[in-house]
Design a protein around this motif. Structure first.
Motif, PDB file in Angstrom:
ATOM      1  N   GLY A 294      57.964  35.626  70.288  1.00 57.18           N
ATOM      2  CA  GLY A 294      58.585  34.636  71.156  1.00 57.18           C
ATOM      3  C   GLY A 294      58.219  33.201  70.844  1.00 57.18           C
ATOM      4  O   GLY A 294      58.713  32.283  71.498  1.00 57.18           O
ATOM      5  N   ASP A 295      57.369  32.982  69.861  1.00 54.94           N
ATOM      6  CA  ASP A 295      56.947  31.628  69.502  1.00 54.94           C
ATOM      7  C   ASP A 295      57.977  31.033  68.539  1.00 54.94           C
ATOM      8  O   ASP A 295      57.954  31.290  67.337  1.00 54.94           O
ATOM      9  N   GLU A 296      58.892  30.224  69.065  1.00 62.17           N
ATOM     10  CA  GLU A 296      59.969  29.653  68.255  1.00 62.17           C
ATOM     11  C   GLU A 296      59.449  28.662  67.225  1.00 62.17           C
ATOM     12  O   GLU A 296      59.988  28.550  66.125  1.00 62.17           O
ATOM     13  N   GLU A 297      58.384  27.944  67.571  1.00 66.92           N
ATOM     14  CA  GLU A 297      57.820  26.982  66.633  1.00 66.92           C
ATOM     15  C   GLU A 297      57.226  27.697  65.418  1.00 66.92           C
ATOM     16  O   GLU A 297      57.390  27.263  64.276  1.00 66.92           O
ATOM     17  N   LEU A 298      56.524  28.800  65.675  1.00 70.99           N
ATOM     18  CA  LEU A 298      55.968  29.591  64.576  1.00 70.99           C
ATOM     19  C   LEU A 298      57.086  30.147  63.702  1.00 70.99           C
ATOM     20  O   LEU A 298      57.009  30.098  62.467  1.00 70.99           O
ATOM     21  N   LEU A 299      58.135  30.656  64.323  1.00 69.04           N
ATOM     22  CA  LEU A 299      59.265  31.209  63.579  1.00 69.04           C
ATOM     23  C   LEU A 299      59.911  30.141  62.705  1.00 69.04           C
ATOM     24  O   LEU A 299      60.213  30.394  61.526  1.00 69.04           O
ATOM     25  N   ALA A 300      60.099  28.942  63.257  1.00 75.44           N
ATOM     26  CA  ALA A 300      60.710  27.856  62.482  1.00 75.44           C
ATOM     27  C   ALA A 300      59.842  27.497  61.279  1.00 75.44           C
ATOM     28  O   ALA A 300      60.347  27.215  60.191  1.00 75.44           O
TER      29      ALA A 300
END
Length: 374
Positions: A294-300
């Motif tokens: 759920g960590d969008e920043e990590l995914l980006a």
């Protein structure tokens, strides 16, 4: 490529191009007072497009395509290059609208660009200006042809600012000689040779430097740049990628041309390796879910790049990164030589001796494996 502009104060059409060490300019013609700004700007814009299309045949040679069969990419590139022979005729006698207002346009971009220059000149209606422009166009085409032969003198020097999806052995060997003289960096790599060729030579020297640094440090040659990044901030991703492919058995030319060509495709808004990109995205998603669901920043941050190079200047970007990688090898070698020999870190003479040992070893390795250069 050459960019054309209208100098309002002098009522002059000028041509400018970059040399790798600043811009040069020349006056193509002084326009008569009857030529308005719109007409002058239209002519300058059409000439700039003409130059861009001409230099496109240099950066995208037919030899860099997989095939020259009819209707293939290589066939199209070859057609663009062959159009050079008729450019001056089109500049002097362009297609014009017929009585019904219809206008014939060519699918060959070099040819159509020449017709547009001709139409801009036709609208002005000055034979002396047409002659001057035709002379300048002829010089521009000659510069492209000169660069194709590996001669970057005179107006052809602008080629050092362009990324080419192919390279010549002559240019690669010239870059190799520059690196032999100065293994860490030479301004001549950026000012006197094709950057793709310089990158091929730099990849070869990076592999040699990585093997020497790896032997001295006990680090795998593929990992030396990552290890050196702990000493000084370096470009890591691209040099490491190149080293991995070289160690796997690919030639420097194959690796460099593949990376540069892929970035050039990306610059056109296309995906050079769609399947590979899909796989990389899936791996990034899986990794993000594992470490930060759920960590969008990590995914980006984990998302892959379409190309590891700057699409606007891929060959130059690659060359800079590879030279940074060679510097990393030098730093790693220096670090382990100093620690292993208990050398006084402030002893300048000792540092110079270590450096010369490294450069001599890298030169010997690069020359011993010269056959893998191309």
């Amino acid at each position: 490529m050459t960019k054309y502009a209208f100098d309002e104060e002098r009522q002059a059409l000028i041509a400018t191009w970059e040399t790798g060490d600043g811009y040069l300019a020349r006056t193509v013609a002084v326009l008569s007072a009857s030529v308005d700004q719109d007409g002058a700007l239209r002519l300058a814009a059409s000439l700039t497009t003409m130059s861009r299309m001409a230099w496109w045949t240099y950066t995208h040679p037919a030899s860099g395509a997989e095939s020259v069969d009819p209707n293939s990419e290589g066939w199209r590139r070859q057609g663009e290059r062959e159009a050079f022979v008729e450019v001056l005729d089109h500049v002097r006698k362009p297609y014009l609208p017929n009585d019904q207002g219809y206008l014939v346009q060519s699918y060959v971009r070099v040819e159509e660009a020449a017709h547009r220059v001709g139409r801009a000149l036709h609208a002005i209606g000055d034979q002396e200006l047409t002659d001057a422009v035709a002379t300048d166009v002829q010089q521009e085409l000659a510069a492209v042809e000169q660069a194709e032969l590996g001669d970057f003198s005179g107006r052809a020097r602008q080629a050092v600012q362009l990324s080419r999806a192919d390279t010549s052995p002559l240019q690669v060997n010239a870059a190799h000689d520059f690196l032999h003289a100065h293994p860490l960096w030479s301004s001549k790599l950026f000012e006197e040779v094709d950057p793709t060729a310089a990158a091929v030579a730099a990849a070869h020297w990076l592999q040699a430097a990585a093997e020497i640094a790896g032997e001295a440090s006990g680090v795998s040659p593929a990992s030396v740049v990552m290890e050196a990044d702990n000493i000084e901030a370096l470009a890591v991703e691209t040099p490491t990628l190149v080293l991995e492919r070289l160690i796997a058995g690919e030639s420097p030319r194959r690796v460099v041309v593949d990376l540069v060509a892929g970035a050039m495709i990306a610059a056109e808004g296309k995906l050079p390796d769609p399947d590979g990109l899909v796989d990389a995205i899936e791996k990034a998603r899986a990794q993000a879910e594992q470490y930060g669901p759920g960590d969008e920043e990590l995914l980006a941050g984990l998302m892959p790049r379409v190309t590891p190079l700057d699409p606007a200047r891929p060959a130059q970007d690659l060359l800079e990164d590879l030279l940074d990688g060679i510097r990393g090898c030098w730093l790693l070698y220096r670090s382990h030589a100093e620690l292993g020999d208990d050398v006084d870190l402030d002893d300048e003479a000792a540092d110079e001796e270590i450096d010369e040992e490294f450069f001599a070893a890298v030169r010997a390795e690069a020359e011993a494996k010269h056959d893998r250069l191309l």
